[in-house]
Design a protein around this motif. Structure first.
Motif, mmCIF file in Angstrom:
data_model
loop_
_atom_site.group_PDB
_atom_site.id
_atom_site.type_symbol
_atom_site.label_atom_id
_atom_site.label_comp_id
_atom_site.label_asym_id
_atom_site.label_seq_id
_atom_site.Cartn_x
_atom_site.Cartn_y
_atom_site.Cartn_z
ATOM 1 N N ALA A 45 -15.169 43.801 -15.475
ATOM 2 C CA ALA A 45 -14.351 42.598 -15.610
ATOM 3 C C ALA A 45 -14.733 41.808 -16.853
ATOM 4 N N ALA A 46 -16.042 41.725 -17.130
ATOM 5 C CA ALA A 46 -16.494 40.985 -18.314
ATOM 6 C C ALA A 46 -15.982 41.634 -19.591
ATOM 7 N N GLN A 47 -15.897 42.957 -19.610
ATOM 8 C CA GLN A 47 -15.391 43.649 -20.803
ATOM 9 C C GLN A 47 -13.906 43.358 -21.014
ATOM 10 N N ILE A 48 -13.139 43.280 -19.937
ATOM 11 C CA ILE A 48 -11.710 42.962 -20.065
ATOM 12 C C ILE A 48 -11.519 41.536 -20.587
ATOM 13 N N VAL A 49 -12.270 40.592 -20.022
ATOM 14 C CA VAL A 49 -12.168 39.199 -20.475
ATOM 15 C C VAL A 49 -12.645 39.084 -21.920
ATOM 16 N N ASN A 50 -13.695 39.818 -22.286
ATOM 17 C CA ASN A 50 -14.186 39.790 -23.663
ATOM 18 C C ASN A 50 -13.127 40.331 -24.623
ATOM 19 N N LEU A 51 -12.417 41.381 -24.195
ATOM 20 C CA LEU A 51 -11.347 41.925 -25.035
ATOM 21 C C LEU A 51 -10.217 40.904 -25.187
ATOM 22 N N ALA A 52 -9.912 40.181 -24.113
ATOM 23 C CA ALA A 52 -8.891 39.131 -24.203
ATOM 24 C C ALA A 52 -9.326 38.030 -25.167
ATOM 25 N N ALA A 53 -10.616 37.688 -25.149
ATOM 26 C CA ALA A 53 -11.128 36.680 -26.084
ATOM 27 C C ALA A 53 -11.038 37.182 -27.525
ATOM 28 N N ARG A 54 -11.290 38.475 -27.714
ATOM 29 C CA ARG A 54 -11.174 39.058 -29.061
ATOM 30 C C ARG A 54 -9.711 39.040 -29.520
ATOM 31 N N LEU A 55 -8.775 39.318 -28.604
ATOM 32 C CA LEU A 55 -7.351 39.242 -28.932
ATOM 33 C C LEU A 55 -6.964 37.806 -29.291
ATOM 34 N N SER A 56 -7.486 36.835 -28.547
ATOM 35 C CA SER A 56 -7.168 35.442 -28.817
ATOM 36 C C SER A 56 -7.650 35.022 -30.204
ATOM 37 N N LEU A 57 -8.840 35.460 -30.584
ATOM 38 C CA LEU A 57 -9.378 35.150 -31.918
ATOM 39 C C LEU A 57 -8.502 35.759 -33.005
ATOM 40 N N TRP A 58 -8.083 37.008 -32.812
ATOM 41 C CA TRP A 58 -7.240 37.670 -33.809
ATOM 42 C C TRP A 58 -5.882 36.971 -33.919
ATOM 43 N N MET A 59 -5.307 36.563 -32.781
ATOM 44 C CA MET A 59 -4.027 35.847 -32.807
ATOM 45 C C MET A 59 -4.171 34.513 -33.543
ATOM 46 N N HIS A 60 -5.300 33.858 -33.369
ATOM 47 C CA HIS A 60 -5.550 32.592 -34.067
ATOM 48 C C HIS A 60 -5.590 32.825 -35.577
ATOM 49 N N THR A 61 -6.257 33.905 -35.981
ATOM 50 C CA THR A 61 -6.341 34.223 -37.404
ATOM 51 C C THR A 61 -4.977 34.615 -37.975
ATOM 52 N N ALA A 62 -4.191 35.365 -37.180
ATOM 53 C CA ALA A 62 -2.882 35.837 -37.639
ATOM 54 C C ALA A 62 -1.794 34.781 -37.487
ATOM 55 N N GLY A 63 -2.101 33.656 -36.867
ATOM 56 C CA GLY A 63 -1.117 32.605 -36.686
ATOM 57 C C GLY A 63 -0.079 32.927 -35.635
ATOM 58 N N ALA A 64 -0.426 33.750 -34.651
ATOM 59 C CA ALA A 64 0.513 34.134 -33.589
ATOM 60 C C ALA A 64 0.324 33.219 -32.388
ATOM 61 N N GLY A 65 1.415 32.893 -31.734
ATOM 62 C CA GLY A 65 1.372 32.042 -30.559
ATOM 63 C C GLY A 65 1.472 32.825 -29.269
ATOM 64 N N LEU A 66 1.326 32.131 -28.166
ATOM 65 C CA LEU A 66 1.350 32.780 -26.858
ATOM 66 C C LEU A 66 2.699 33.410 -26.575
ATOM 67 N N ASP A 67 3.778 32.801 -27.080
ATOM 68 C CA ASP A 67 5.115 33.320 -26.820
ATOM 69 C C ASP A 67 5.455 34.545 -27.664
ATOM 70 N N GLN A 68 4.561 34.926 -28.561
ATOM 71 C CA GLN A 68 4.804 36.080 -29.425
ATOM 72 C C GLN A 68 4.142 37.358 -28.917
ATOM 73 N N ILE A 69 3.482 37.259 -27.781
ATOM 74 C CA ILE A 69 2.820 38.458 -27.246
ATOM 75 C C ILE A 69 3.861 39.500 -26.881
ATOM 76 N N GLY A 70 3.691 40.701 -27.376
ATOM 77 C CA GLY A 70 4.601 41.797 -27.109
ATOM 78 C C GLY A 70 3.950 43.108 -27.485
ATOM 79 N N PRO A 71 4.620 44.221 -27.233
ATOM 80 C CA PRO A 71 4.040 45.528 -27.558
ATOM 81 C C PRO A 71 3.664 45.665 -29.031
ATOM 82 N N GLU A 72 4.522 45.169 -29.941
ATOM 83 C CA GLU A 72 4.231 45.301 -31.366
ATOM 84 C C GLU A 72 2.990 44.519 -31.752
#
Length: 412
Positions: A45-72
């Motif tokens: 479970a900690a690895q999944i949450v850590n991966l989500a935190a890594r995704l959140s950091l990357w989205m912050h850097t890329a300027g992506a918002g929560l509503d932009q989450i998609g397969p691409e």
């Protein structure tokens, strides 16, 4: 300044201790609750949450918002993370679980080019959990464990195009999964895996997902023959009590734990769940809750004295648990905390390591050795059926010798 060794293992790019990005902190908290609800192990479970935190950091850097989450967007994230010199393991192995969470939480659409297997597996696991809870009446802890050990079988029959093919389920597929799932574990855990898979198969049969009973075809893992209960000797109990200094707070607590386990035969979880409201000092009784049942036991003099000594020294805590942690935050001990006390004391006493459940066995065996009946042992242990307590009769050698017919004689 300490220099890094040239032969040291390369490390993954770290993420901030305080998560940033559009998933922090609300979505990460949802992810943590989701993994706990499905029965993932704490490490997984900690690895999944850590991966989500890594995704959140990357989205912050890329300027992506929560509503932009998609397969691409997720594919871009995986491509960027995979291009790093050292790739985090979770990017390759936990991305499927993270996608399932995003779909379950409504942040990702399953129909927008996303594989349907994750949704079908999640729906099947959810239905299986409801069946175990409503039809079998199992506790949530037991349900979590069965999902953890058995739910992977659904992934084994999910095809690449996103369909869970129940018709592929046969004894060969089931046994291959059981063998692979149990490879890292010992005999006891392998037995739990078999029980979980059989439970899953019974649910699939009862709901019409499969048309034949496959439980009889599941192979029994080697080395799972039930062993006789093992208690501890009086000298070992004395050694455990001898290393508890009742003049100290932790010593008074540990002495009370040992005394209540060996005299009343409580499970570690039952001792951990005891609250101050469960002790009736006027009537000299203790209310014990465990395995979804409740029973009342008398408090012997030595147990009462040990409890009183501890409760006088018990520090102020955040809850009304009888046995609490010494370190902050002070709240009731967990099941592992109770068993860990016994293991630590046995190490200090210089004897073979002992865990809490062996003290429970000792309480039952002491009753039979003193001439008590199986009914009395059953009442002490809180068993629903006497057959469950019958295993302790096998170790009461004194009574068994009286039943042995001398050689050459016909039993009457």
């Amino acid at each position: 300044m300490t220099k890094r060794s040239p032969t040291a293992r390369p490390s993954v790019d770290r993420i901030p201790l305080v998560p940033v990005g559009p998933l922090a902190p609300a979505v990460l908290a949802e992810c943590s609750a989701w993994t706990a609800g499905l029965g993932y192990s704490p490490g997984y479970a900690a690895q999944i949450v850590n991966l989500a935190a890594r995704l959140s950091l990357w989205m912050h850097t890329a300027g992506a918002g929560l509503d932009q989450i998609g397969p691409e967007l997720l594919d871009r994230f995986v491509a960027v993370e995979s291009s790093r010199p050292v790739v985090a393991d979770g990017v390759r192995t936990r991305m499927g679980a993270l996608r399932r969470f995003l779909i379950a939480a409504g942040y990702l659409s399953a129909s927008d080019g996303e594989p349907g297997a994750a949704t079908e597996v999640l729906a099947a696991v959810t239905a299986w959990r409801a069946w175990m809870r409503d039809d079998l009446g199992l506790l949530e802890r037991t349900i979590d464990a069965r999902c953890y050990y058995g739910a992977g079988l659904l992934d084994a029959i999910a095809t690449a195009d996103g369909v869970v093919e129940w018709r592929r389920l046969d004894a060969t597929v089931v046994n291959e999964f059981v063998a692979e799932r149990g490879r890292p574990y010992g005999a006891v855990t392998r037995s739990h895996i078999v029980d979980s898979v059989r439970c899953l198969l019974r649910w699939a049969l009862s709901t019409g997902r499969i048309d034949r009973d496959l439980t009889a075809g599941v192979l029994k893992p080697p080395g799972t023959r039930r062993a006789l209960p093992r208690g501890v000797s009086a000298d070992q109990v004395a050694a455990l009590l001898g290393v508890c200094d009742p003049t100290t707070v932790i010593g008074a607590r540990d002495r009370a734990v040992v005394t209540i386990l060996v005299r009343l035969g409580l499970r570690a979880g039952e001792a951990a769940r005891l609250t101050l409201d469960d002790i009736d000092w006027t009537a000299g009784r203790l209310r014990v809750t465990g395995k979804g049942r409740e029973h009342t036991l008398p408090i012997p003099v030595d147990v009462g004295e040990a409890l009183a000594t501890w409760l006088r020294a018990r520090p102020v805590a955040l809850d009304r648990g009888v046995f609490v942690r010494m370190a902050a935050p002070r709240r009731m001990l967990t099941t592992g905390g109770i068993s860990g006390i016994i293991a630590r004391l046995s190490d200090l006493a210089g004897i073979d390591r002992i865990y809490a459940h062996r003290l429970r066995h000792t309480a039952a065996m002491d009753i039979l050795a003193a001439g008590g009946t199986l009914i009395e042992a059953r009442e002490l242990l809180g068993h629903v059926h006497t057959a469950t307590t019958m295993g302790y009769a096998k170790v009461d050698l004194r009574s068994l010798r009286a039943l042995v017919v001398p050689f050459g004689q016909v039993p009457r």
